[in-house]
Design a protein around this motif. Structure first.
Motif, PDB file in Angstrom:
ATOM      1  N   PHE A   8       0.829  -1.202   0.000  1.00 12.40           N
ATOM      2  CA  PHE A   8       0.000   0.000   0.000  1.00 12.40           C
ATOM      3  C   PHE A   8       0.862   1.250   0.000  1.00 12.40           C
ATOM      4  N   TYR A   9       1.863   1.280   0.865  1.00  7.50           N
ATOM      5  CA  TYR A   9       2.699   2.471   0.990  1.00  7.50           C
ATOM      6  C   TYR A   9       3.534   2.690  -0.269  1.00  7.50           C
ATOM      7  N   ILE A  10       4.001   1.607  -0.881  1.00  5.46           N
ATOM      8  CA  ILE A  10       4.788   1.734  -2.114  1.00  5.46           C
ATOM      9  C   ILE A  10       3.915   2.239  -3.256  1.00  5.46           C
ATOM     10  N   VAL A  11       2.755   1.617  -3.430  1.00  6.59           N
ATOM     11  CA  VAL A  11       1.843   1.999  -4.515  1.00  6.59           C
ATOM     12  C   VAL A  11       1.344   3.429  -4.315  1.00  6.59           C
ATOM     13  N   ALA A  12       0.972   3.768  -3.082  1.00  3.29           N
ATOM     14  CA  ALA A  12       0.470   5.112  -2.803  1.00  3.29           C
ATOM     15  C   ALA A  12       1.549   6.166  -3.040  1.00  3.29           C
ATOM     16  N   ALA A  13       2.775   5.866  -2.667  1.00  3.76           N
ATOM     17  CA  ALA A  13       3.875   6.821  -2.873  1.00  3.76           C
ATOM     18  C   ALA A  13       4.097   7.076  -4.360  1.00  3.76           C
ATOM     19  N   ILE A  14       4.076   6.017  -5.170  1.00  2.00           N
ATOM     20  CA  ILE A  14       4.242   6.171  -6.614  1.00  2.00           C
ATOM     21  C   ILE A  14       3.088   6.979  -7.195  1.00  2.00           C
ATOM     22  N   ALA A  15       1.868   6.689  -6.722  1.00  3.27           N
ATOM     23  CA  ALA A  15       0.689   7.398  -7.220  1.00  3.27           C
ATOM     24  C   ALA A  15       0.747   8.882  -6.882  1.00  3.27           C
ATOM     25  N   VAL A  16       1.203   9.214  -5.682  1.00  6.93           N
ATOM     26  CA  VAL A  16       1.328  10.620  -5.288  1.00  6.93           C
ATOM     27  C   VAL A  16       2.369  11.320  -6.154  1.00  6.93           C
ATOM     28  N   LEU A  17       3.473  10.635  -6.435  1.00  8.89           N
ATOM     29  CA  LEU A  17       4.523  11.210  -7.287  1.00  8.89           C
ATOM     30  C   LEU A  17       3.974  11.498  -8.687  1.00  8.89           C
ATOM     31  N   ILE A  18       3.256  10.547  -9.267  1.00 12.18           N
ATOM     32  CA  ILE A  18       2.675  10.728 -10.602  1.00 12.18           C
ATOM     33  C   ILE A  18       1.669  11.869 -10.604  1.00 12.18           C
ATOM     34  N   THR A  19       0.883  11.951  -9.551  1.00 10.96           N
ATOM     35  CA  THR A  19      -0.113  13.025  -9.455  1.00 10.96           C
ATOM     36  C   THR A  19       0.565  14.389  -9.423  1.00 10.96           C
ATOM     37  N   GLY A  20       1.651  14.511  -8.673  1.00  9.78           N
ATOM     38  CA  GLY A  20       2.376  15.774  -8.613  1.00  9.78           C
ATOM     39  C   GLY A  20       2.942  16.170  -9.966  1.00  9.78           C
ATOM     40  N   ILE A  21       3.524  15.203 -10.678  1.00  9.88           N
ATOM     41  CA  ILE A  21       4.057  15.471 -12.014  1.00  9.88           C
ATOM     42  C   ILE A  21       2.946  15.916 -12.945  1.00  9.88           C
ATOM     43  N   SER A  22       1.823  15.196 -12.908  1.00  6.32           N
ATOM     44  CA  SER A  22       0.696  15.499 -13.784  1.00  6.32           C
ATOM     45  C   SER A  22       0.083  16.855 -13.480  1.00  6.32           C
ATOM     46  N   LYS A  23      -0.058  17.160 -12.201  1.00  8.10           N
ATOM     47  CA  LYS A  23      -0.711  18.412 -11.801  1.00  8.10           C
ATOM     48  C   LYS A  23       0.110  19.639 -12.190  1.00  8.10           C
ATOM     49  N   SER A  24       1.404  19.621 -11.942  1.00  6.24           N
ATOM     50  CA  SER A  24       2.224  20.806 -12.214  1.00  6.24           C
ATOM     51  C   SER A  24       2.675  20.895 -13.665  1.00  6.24           C
ATOM     52  N   GLY A  25       2.720  19.763 -14.363  1.00  4.92           N
ATOM     53  CA  GLY A  25       3.215  19.769 -15.723  1.00  4.92           C
ATOM     54  C   GLY A  25       2.157  19.746 -16.799  1.00  4.92           C
ATOM     55  N   PHE A  26       1.029  19.065 -16.507  1.00  7.36           N
ATOM     56  CA  PHE A  26       0.038  18.830 -17.551  1.00  7.36           C
ATOM     57  C   PHE A  26      -1.395  19.077 -17.090  1.00  7.36           C
ATOM     58  N   SER A  27      -1.565  19.808 -15.992  1.00  4.87           N
ATOM     59  CA  SER A  27      -2.885  20.168 -15.451  1.00  4.87           C
ATOM     60  C   SER A  27      -3.703  18.952 -15.044  1.00  4.87           C
ATOM     61  N   GLY A  28      -3.055  17.938 -14.538  1.00  4.61           N
ATOM     62  CA  GLY A  28      -3.782  16.774 -14.048  1.00  4.61           C
ATOM     63  C   GLY A  28      -4.009  15.742 -15.130  1.00  4.61           C
ATOM     64  N   GLY A  29      -4.845  14.769 -14.843  1.00  2.00           N
ATOM     65  CA  GLY A  29      -5.125  13.696 -15.785  1.00  2.00           C
ATOM     66  C   GLY A  29      -4.678  12.382 -15.194  1.00  2.00           C
ATOM     67  N   MET A  30      -3.358  12.214 -15.053  1.00  2.00           N
ATOM     68  CA  MET A  30      -2.831  10.998 -14.453  1.00  2.00           C
ATOM     69  C   MET A  30      -3.159  10.939 -12.959  1.00  2.00           C
ATOM     70  N   GLY A  31      -3.545  12.080 -12.402  1.00  2.00           N
ATOM     71  CA  GLY A  31      -3.947  12.100 -10.999  1.00  2.00           C
ATOM     72  C   GLY A  31      -5.161  11.240 -10.730  1.00  2.00           C
ATOM     73  N   ALA A  32      -5.901  10.877 -11.796  1.00  2.00           N
ATOM     74  CA  ALA A  32      -7.057   9.994 -11.640  1.00  2.00           C
ATOM     75  C   ALA A  32      -6.646   8.619 -11.134  1.00  2.00           C
ATOM     76  N   LEU A  33      -5.350   8.313 -11.208  1.00  2.00           N
ATOM     77  CA  LEU A  33      -4.843   7.028 -10.735  1.00  2.00           C
ATOM     78  C   LEU A  33      -4.850   6.901  -9.215  1.00  2.00           C
ATOM     79  N   THR A  34      -4.645   8.009  -8.524  1.00  2.00           N
ATOM     80  CA  THR A  34      -4.257   7.946  -7.113  1.00  2.00           C
ATOM     81  C   THR A  34      -5.288   7.259  -6.225  1.00  2.00           C
ATOM     82  N   VAL A  35      -6.506   7.784  -6.206  1.00  3.03           N
ATOM     83  CA  VAL A  35      -7.534   7.214  -5.334  1.00  3.03           C
ATOM     84  C   VAL A  35      -7.845   5.762  -5.704  1.00  3.03           C
ATOM     85  N   PRO A  36      -8.027   5.431  -7.011  1.00  2.48           N
ATOM     86  CA  PRO A  36      -8.275   4.024  -7.339  1.00  2.48           C
ATOM     87  C   PRO A  36      -7.154   3.085  -6.913  1.00  2.48           C
ATOM     88  N   LEU A  37      -5.896   3.526  -7.051  1.00  2.00           N
ATOM     89  CA  LEU A  37      -4.783   2.674  -6.634  1.00  2.00           C
ATOM     90  C   LEU A  37      -4.792   2.462  -5.123  1.00  2.00           C
TER      91      LEU A  37
END
Length: 253
Positions: A8-37
């Motif tokens: 859980f902690y590994i998957v959640a950490a990766i998801a948070v990292l992807i969300t941060g990249i998506s939010k600041s670089g591409f206005s979100g999108g990949m952030g949809a992964l976080t809660v489902p993961l």
């Protein structure tokens, strides 16, 4: 801490990292992964409550980079709609089936994303949108953000067709969700979503946020505008498929 595996902690950490990249670089999108993961290990409601403070931290860090790069009129129009949408969501939360919202929003998002790649070249040029459309999109975004953490697609629906400068586009998204997520803290707290355990888990993942935001900003600078818009529409297609999957999964199982 939660009684879950280290996965859980590994998957959640990766998801948070992807969300941060998506939010600041591409206005979100990949952030949809976080809660489902996260929801593979814990309840979706708990995952959403854990993510909201993290998203607020991302918003605060991102807005500094885009503080001079957002479309003021679009932001005002969207926020006016969003405030009413959040209010409707808070009042009807216990009566609304979030899965139905995900299915409807996922279908619309998928169709809009696909339209970019199947449409003719004229449809890919700048298109003016009206204030009522912006208010309506903002209202839907506020509502779906509150009940299903899926407010990005309606905002993109309004902004993408304007073919704004890529930095202004992302900056407007960042400013919008900075306001929306801060406002959402109030009803979420009122509904008792911020338990000590949830807040402790949020705090655990916060150190990952600056790295994700930094990587997203770096990628944003080096990607050409045309490629940026192609990526943004692809993210909409991904978000649409993910919303449809999440909404229909309980019906299948």
């Amino acid at each position: 801490m939660l009684d879950v595996s280290y996965s859980f902690y590994i998957v959640a950490a990766i998801a948070v990292l992807i969300t941060g990249i998506s939010k600041s670089g591409f206005s979100g999108g990949m952030g949809a992964l976080t809660v489902p993961l996260m929801a593979m290990f814990i309840s979706p409601f708990k995952a959403a409550a854990i993510m909201l403070p993290i998203l607020c931290c991302m918003d605060v860090l991102s807005i500094w980079a885009y503080r001079k790069s957002f479309h003021r009129k679009n932001l005002i129009v969207l926020v006016l709609g969003a405030l009413s949408g959040i209010g409707i969501g808070a009042l009807t939360y216990s009566y609304v089936d979030a899965d139905d919202i995900r299915i409807l929003l996922g279908l619309l998002t998928l169709l809009f994303g696909l339209s970019y790649f199947v449409g003719n070249q004229k449809e890919k040029k700048q298109t003016q949108t009206s204030t009522p459309v912006g208010v309506g999109c903002g209202m839907i975004a506020g509502f779906t953000s509150f009940v299903a953490h899926a407010g990005g697609p309606p905002v993109k629906f309004f902004l993408l067709r304007q073919r704004l400068d890529k930095t202004v586009f992302v900056g407007t998204n960042v400013a919008f969700f900075l306001i929306v997520n801060q406002v959402k803290l109030i009803p979420y707290a009122w509904m008792g979503q911020f338990s000590a355990e949830n807040l402790l888990l949020s705090l655990l993942f916060v150190p990952i946020v600056p790295l994700g935001i930094w990587l997203g900003l770096k990628l944003h600078k080096i990607i050409a505008p045309d490629l940026f818009y192609q990526i943004s529409y692809l993210m909409m297609i991904f978000a649409g498929v993910k919303l449809l999957y999440d909404g229909m999964l309980p019906l299948v199982w």
